[in-house]
Write a protein that holds these residues in place. Structure first.
Motif, PDB file in Angstrom:
ATOM      1  N   ALA A   1      11.003  20.279 -12.523  1.00 24.85           N
ATOM      2  CA  ALA A   1      10.367  19.115 -12.504  1.00 24.85           C
ATOM      3  C   ALA A   1      10.076  18.917 -10.992  1.00 24.85           C
ATOM      4  CB  ALA A   1      10.987  18.213 -13.133  1.00 24.85           C
ATOM      5  N   VAL A   2       8.986  18.547 -10.832  1.00 23.99           N
ATOM      6  CA  VAL A   2       8.550  17.925  -9.382  1.00 23.99           C
ATOM      7  C   VAL A   2       7.725  16.694  -9.665  1.00 23.99           C
ATOM      8  CG1 VAL A   2       8.523  20.238  -8.353  1.00 23.99           C
ATOM      9  CG2 VAL A   2       6.247  19.215  -9.361  1.00 23.99           C
ATOM     10  N   VAL A   3       7.488  15.707  -8.580  1.00 23.10           N
ATOM     11  CA  VAL A   3       6.732  14.797  -8.763  1.00 23.10           C
ATOM     12  C   VAL A   3       5.598  14.866  -7.987  1.00 23.10           C
ATOM     13  CG1 VAL A   3       6.315  12.116  -7.996  1.00 23.10           C
ATOM     14  CG2 VAL A   3       8.641  13.052  -8.840  1.00 23.10           C
ATOM     15  N   GLY A   4       4.220  15.063  -8.574  1.00 24.50           N
ATOM     16  CA  GLY A   4       3.119  15.543  -7.810  1.00 24.50           C
ATOM     17  C   GLY A   4       1.847  15.013  -8.581  1.00 24.50           C
ATOM     18  N   ASP A   5       0.697  15.517  -7.678  1.00 24.55           N
ATOM     19  CA  ASP A   5      -0.739  15.302  -8.241  1.00 24.55           C
ATOM     20  C   ASP A   5      -0.912  16.463  -8.835  1.00 24.55           C
ATOM     21  OD1 ASP A   5      -3.137  15.399  -8.237  1.00 24.55           O
ATOM     22  OD2 ASP A   5      -3.539  13.638  -6.842  1.00 24.55           O
ATOM     23  N   ARG A   6      -0.995  16.374 -10.349  1.00 29.40           N
ATOM     24  CA  ARG A   6      -1.470  17.633 -11.064  1.00 29.40           C
ATOM     25  C   ARG A   6      -2.525  18.273 -10.873  1.00 29.40           C
ATOM     26  NH1 ARG A   6       0.121  19.038 -15.684  1.00 29.40           N
ATOM     27  NH2 ARG A   6       1.155  16.999 -16.173  1.00 29.40           N
ATOM     28  N   ARG A   7      -3.870  17.628 -10.305  1.00 34.04           N
ATOM     29  CA  ARG A   7      -5.013  18.355  -9.999  1.00 34.04           C
ATOM     30  C   ARG A   7      -4.807  19.144  -8.814  1.00 34.04           C
ATOM     31  NH1 ARG A   7      -9.628  18.533  -7.245  1.00 34.04           N
ATOM     32  NH2 ARG A   7      -9.377  16.599  -6.193  1.00 34.04           N
ATOM     33  N   LYS A   8      -4.032  18.688  -7.737  1.00 36.23           N
ATOM     34  CA  LYS A   8      -3.722  19.081  -6.422  1.00 36.23           C
ATOM     35  C   LYS A   8      -2.971  20.332  -6.580  1.00 36.23           C
ATOM     36  CE  LYS A   8      -5.508  15.361  -3.871  1.00 36.23           C
ATOM     37  NZ  LYS A   8      -6.004  14.417  -4.633  1.00 36.23           N
ATOM     38  N   ILE A   9      -1.823  20.003  -7.268  1.00 36.18           N
ATOM     39  CA  ILE A   9      -0.798  21.343  -7.479  1.00 36.18           C
ATOM     40  C   ILE A   9      -1.432  22.183  -8.239  1.00 36.18           C
ATOM     41  CG2 ILE A   9       1.279  21.880  -8.342  1.00 36.18           C
ATOM     42  CD1 ILE A   9       2.481  19.015  -7.816  1.00 36.18           C
TER      43      ILE A   9
ATOM     44  N   GLN B   1      -8.254  11.020   4.195  1.00 35.49           N
ATOM     45  CA  GLN B   1      -8.451  10.137   3.004  1.00 35.49           C
ATOM     46  C   GLN B   1      -7.705  11.050   1.902  1.00 35.49           C
ATOM     47  OE1 GLN B   1     -12.291   9.230   2.606  1.00 35.49           O
ATOM     48  NE2 GLN B   1     -12.643   7.820   3.937  1.00 35.49           N
ATOM     49  N   LEU B   2      -6.622  11.575   2.168  1.00 30.80           N
ATOM     50  CA  LEU B   2      -5.781  12.596   1.028  1.00 30.80           C
ATOM     51  C   LEU B   2      -4.855  11.394   0.385  1.00 30.80           C
ATOM     52  CD1 LEU B   2      -5.489  15.165  -0.315  1.00 30.80           C
ATOM     53  CD2 LEU B   2      -3.903  15.489   1.435  1.00 30.80           C
ATOM     54  N   ALA B   3      -5.241  11.219  -0.851  1.00 34.72           N
ATOM     55  CA  ALA B   3      -4.501  10.117  -1.640  1.00 34.72           C
ATOM     56  C   ALA B   3      -3.940  11.088  -2.734  1.00 34.72           C
ATOM     57  CB  ALA B   3      -5.379   9.234  -2.271  1.00 34.72           C
ATOM     58  N   LEU B   4      -2.439  10.824  -3.016  1.00 30.34           N
ATOM     59  CA  LEU B   4      -1.950  11.563  -4.245  1.00 30.34           C
ATOM     60  C   LEU B   4      -2.065  10.682  -5.379  1.00 30.34           C
ATOM     61  CD1 LEU B   4       1.008  13.585  -2.597  1.00 30.34           C
ATOM     62  CD2 LEU B   4      -1.547  14.410  -2.990  1.00 30.34           C
ATOM     63  N   ASP B   5      -2.208  11.298  -6.700  1.00 31.80           N
ATOM     64  CA  ASP B   5      -1.964  10.433  -7.756  1.00 31.80           C
ATOM     65  C   ASP B   5      -0.677  11.080  -8.677  1.00 31.80           C
ATOM     66  OD1 ASP B   5      -2.397   9.097 -10.086  1.00 31.80           O
ATOM     67  OD2 ASP B   5      -4.402  10.253 -10.883  1.00 31.80           O
ATOM     68  N   ARG B   6       0.463  10.623  -8.410  1.00 33.57           N
ATOM     69  CA  ARG B   6       1.696  11.160  -8.815  1.00 33.57           C
ATOM     70  C   ARG B   6       2.504  11.000 -10.111  1.00 33.57           C
ATOM     71  NH1 ARG B   6       4.669  12.572  -3.684  1.00 33.57           N
ATOM     72  NH2 ARG B   6       3.480  11.399  -2.061  1.00 33.57           N
ATOM     73  N   ALA B   7       2.855  12.121 -10.761  1.00 34.20           N
ATOM     74  CA  ALA B   7       3.494  12.123 -11.893  1.00 34.20           C
ATOM     75  C   ALA B   7       4.475  12.904 -11.770  1.00 34.20           C
ATOM     76  CB  ALA B   7       2.551  12.163 -13.019  1.00 34.20           C
ATOM     77  N   VAL B   8       5.569  12.881 -12.822  1.00 35.97           N
ATOM     78  CA  VAL B   8       6.692  13.822 -13.271  1.00 35.97           C
ATOM     79  C   VAL B   8       5.997  14.898 -13.930  1.00 35.97           C
ATOM     80  CG1 VAL B   8       8.931  14.490 -13.964  1.00 35.97           C
ATOM     81  CG2 VAL B   8       8.327  12.342 -12.819  1.00 35.97           C
ATOM     82  N   LEU B   9       5.987  16.256 -13.340  1.00 40.86           N
ATOM     83  CA  LEU B   9       5.307  17.388 -14.050  1.00 40.86           C
ATOM     84  C   LEU B   9       6.348  18.466 -13.872  1.00 40.86           C
ATOM     85  CD1 LEU B   9       3.635  19.317 -11.896  1.00 40.86           C
ATOM     86  CD2 LEU B   9       2.108  17.136 -12.218  1.00 40.86           C
TER      87      LEU B   9
ATOM     88  N   ALA C   1      -2.766  21.548   2.923  1.00 40.06           N
ATOM     89  CA  ALA C   1      -2.804  20.253   2.858  1.00 40.06           C
ATOM     90  C   ALA C   1      -2.191  19.616   1.888  1.00 40.06           C
ATOM     91  CB  ALA C   1      -4.329  19.749   3.182  1.00 40.06           C
ATOM     92  N   TYR C   2      -2.389  20.185   0.617  1.00 40.78           N
ATOM     93  CA  TYR C   2      -1.800  19.363  -0.510  1.00 40.78           C
ATOM     94  C   TYR C   2      -0.207  19.630  -0.624  1.00 40.78           C
ATOM     95  CZ  TYR C   2      -6.767  19.176  -2.387  1.00 40.78           C
ATOM     96  OH  TYR C   2      -7.871  18.672  -2.430  1.00 40.78           O
ATOM     97  N   VAL C   3       0.255  20.677  -0.384  1.00 49.00           N
ATOM     98  CA  VAL C   3       1.663  20.998  -0.157  1.00 49.00           C
ATOM     99  C   VAL C   3       2.300  20.323   0.657  1.00 49.00           C
ATOM    100  CG1 VAL C   3       3.338  22.803   0.241  1.00 49.00           C
ATOM    101  CG2 VAL C   3       1.346  23.576  -0.993  1.00 49.00           C
ATOM    102  N   GLU C   4       2.045  20.169   1.755  1.00 52.47           N
ATOM    103  CA  GLU C   4       2.292  19.055   2.914  1.00 52.47           C
ATOM    104  C   GLU C   4       2.332  17.582   2.441  1.00 52.47           C
ATOM    105  OE1 GLU C   4       0.862  20.624   6.665  1.00 52.47           O
ATOM    106  OE2 GLU C   4       1.961  22.406   6.602  1.00 52.47           O
ATOM    107  N   ALA C   5       1.056  17.394   1.884  1.00 57.82           N
ATOM    108  CA  ALA C   5       0.937  15.832   1.410  1.00 57.82           C
ATOM    109  C   ALA C   5       1.972  15.682   0.310  1.00 57.82           C
ATOM    110  CB  ALA C   5      -0.319  15.685   0.904  1.00 57.82           C
ATOM    111  N   HIS C   6       2.766  16.598  -0.293  1.00 55.55           N
ATOM    112  CA  HIS C   6       3.783  16.217  -1.134  1.00 55.55           C
ATOM    113  C   HIS C   6       5.030  16.378  -0.510  1.00 55.55           C
ATOM    114  CE1 HIS C   6       0.575  17.173  -4.271  1.00 55.55           C
ATOM    115  NE2 HIS C   6       1.661  16.633  -5.153  1.00 55.55           N
TER     116      HIS C   6
END
Ligand code: ADP
Length: 384
Positions: A243-251, A202-210, A340-345
């Motif tokens: 700039a990357v598109v990603g989940d701030r907390r996970k990155i 259940q790994l869900a990403l909350d994406r934003a440009v950061l 897991a987080y890097v690969e989910a991105h």
């Protein structure tokens, strides 16, 4: 029931062509006519001219065949045929015995394998069930622990800020320790919860440009006091557009795991270098050379990792040397989650290291095309 249980059957053991050949060659050599019958009196080879059966043939005391012969050398023909037939039967029977024994052995082996497979399937089902129970237990426990801990932190913060009346400087020190330890505990519980959600897929990403560079810079502030106390210099080099598109907390958690390990496993007065720069998305062994990713490269002058342990450090709860890591603290979950987080991105993570030579961990994240990054930048780009 096997062929062995049927008794010796001439027609079954010796092909009719071989019997024909035997009869023909004796008849040609000695003249006259010769015929072979089975034990019931049916003719298997030879001609009618040989007349009715005259001689019975046994094999291991049981009736096997009957022979008939006419002509001047009929008796010699019968004797020769009986002898040759005995030989042929002997060989054929030996062949049949060997084949039947082999078949029986295969049947036993197959039965054993089937039973073994059934036992393995039962064991796998049991392990899967236990794994599911463990993941549920981890998720429930972490959740139940987090709720009261959040209240402990909240009330301690309120006391620290003087909302419950003035506090002395000693009390402030104690509250700082309580808050620090509670934060550490919260991080640990969150990591366990994250691992259990990984295991249940259940790994869900909350994406934003950061901006990865800015996020790393803000995260480093957390490590500065600890590194400073031990005389470890942390240097950051970040290129302009990260700039990357990603989940701030996970990155942020990936950055935090890599930097905290680098500081943790580096002796006092060592060096930790962090670079954020463009590079290919693929790993070091893949052919992709397009600089379509942002690389987070964390290098330390620490204890390094031996080659055979490298694949294991990304497994849950693995610690290369439990005696030294106990001294340093840690759970063995940081790199599991980071991978897991890097690969989910859509990125990759790997390490170049050798014992005593330090380590360089690299994580890649797909870069955002520059025009999109400018138009869509997350307002909290510094990750504060
Ligand atoms: P933790 O740091 O909490 O023990 P991690 O999953 O982050 O767990 O790391 C797993 C193990 O990998 C560590 O216990 C350590 O043995 C090894 N390791 C990770 N980073 C480094 C590093 N920079 N230098 C040496 N060993 C490391």
């Amino acid at each position: 029931m096997t062929a062995l249980d049927d008794g010796i059957e001439l027609a079954r053991l010796v092909p009719s062509g071989e019997l024909d050949e035997l009869v023909d060659s004796i008849a040609r050599a000695l003249g006259g006519a010769l015929a072979i019958f089975d034990r019931a009196g049916d003719r298997l080879a030879g001609s009618e001219a040989a007349g009715p059966p005259r001689r019975a043939l046994e094999y291991h005391g049981a009736p096997l065949a009957q022979l008939a012969a006419t002509g001047p050398a009929a008796d010699t023909s019968l004797a020769l045929c009986a002898e040759l037939l005995d030989l042929v039967i002997h060989h054929a029977h030996a062949r049949e015995l060997a084949a039947a024994t082999h078949e029986e052995a295969m049947r036993v082996t197959f039965a054993e394998l089937t039973e073994h497979n059934a036992r393995l399937s039962r064991a796998v089902a049991r392990l899967e069930e236990l794994d599911r129970v463990k993941s549920n237990f981890l998720a429930t426990m972490s959740h139940e622990l987090r709720t009261p801990l959040t209240s402990v932190i909240g009330y301690a913060e309120m006391m620290f800020e003087g909302l419950a009346g003035p506090i002395s400087s000693d009390q402030k020190d104690y509250l700082t320790t309580i808050l620090g330890k509670a934060d550490q505990l919260l991080g640990l519980i969150t990591a366990v919860l994250d691992v259990s959600s990984l295991e249940s897929g259940q790994l869900a990403l909350d994406r934003a440009v950061l901006s990865l560079g800015e996020l790393v810079a803000s995260e480093l502030a957390t490590f500065a006091p600890q590194a400073g106390r031990r005389g470890i210099a942390i240097q950051l080099q970040a290129c302009d557009d990260t700039a990357v598109v990603g989940d701030r907390r996970k990155i942020r958690q990936v950055v935090s795991s890599l930097v905290s390990n680098a500081v943790k496993f580096t002796p006092d007065r060592g060096q930790v270098g962090i670079a954020v720069r463009r590079g290919p998305l693929a790993g070091p062994d893949d052919g992709d050379a397009e600089p379509s990713a942002i690389h987070l490269v964390v290098t330390d002058s620490g204890i390094g990792i031996s080659r055979e342990l490298v694949p294991k450090i990304f497994e849950p709860f693995f610690q290369a040397d439990s005696s030294s890591t106990r001294a340093f603290g840690g759970t063995g979950l940081g790199l599991t989650l980071a991978k897991a987080y890097v690969e989910a991105h859509g990125g990759r993570i790997w390490v170049d290291t050798a014992p005593g030579q330090g380590s360089t961990f690299t994580a890649t994240f797909p870069a955002v095309p520059p025009d999109l990054a400018a138009a869509d930048r997350d307002p909290q780009g510094d990750g504060a």
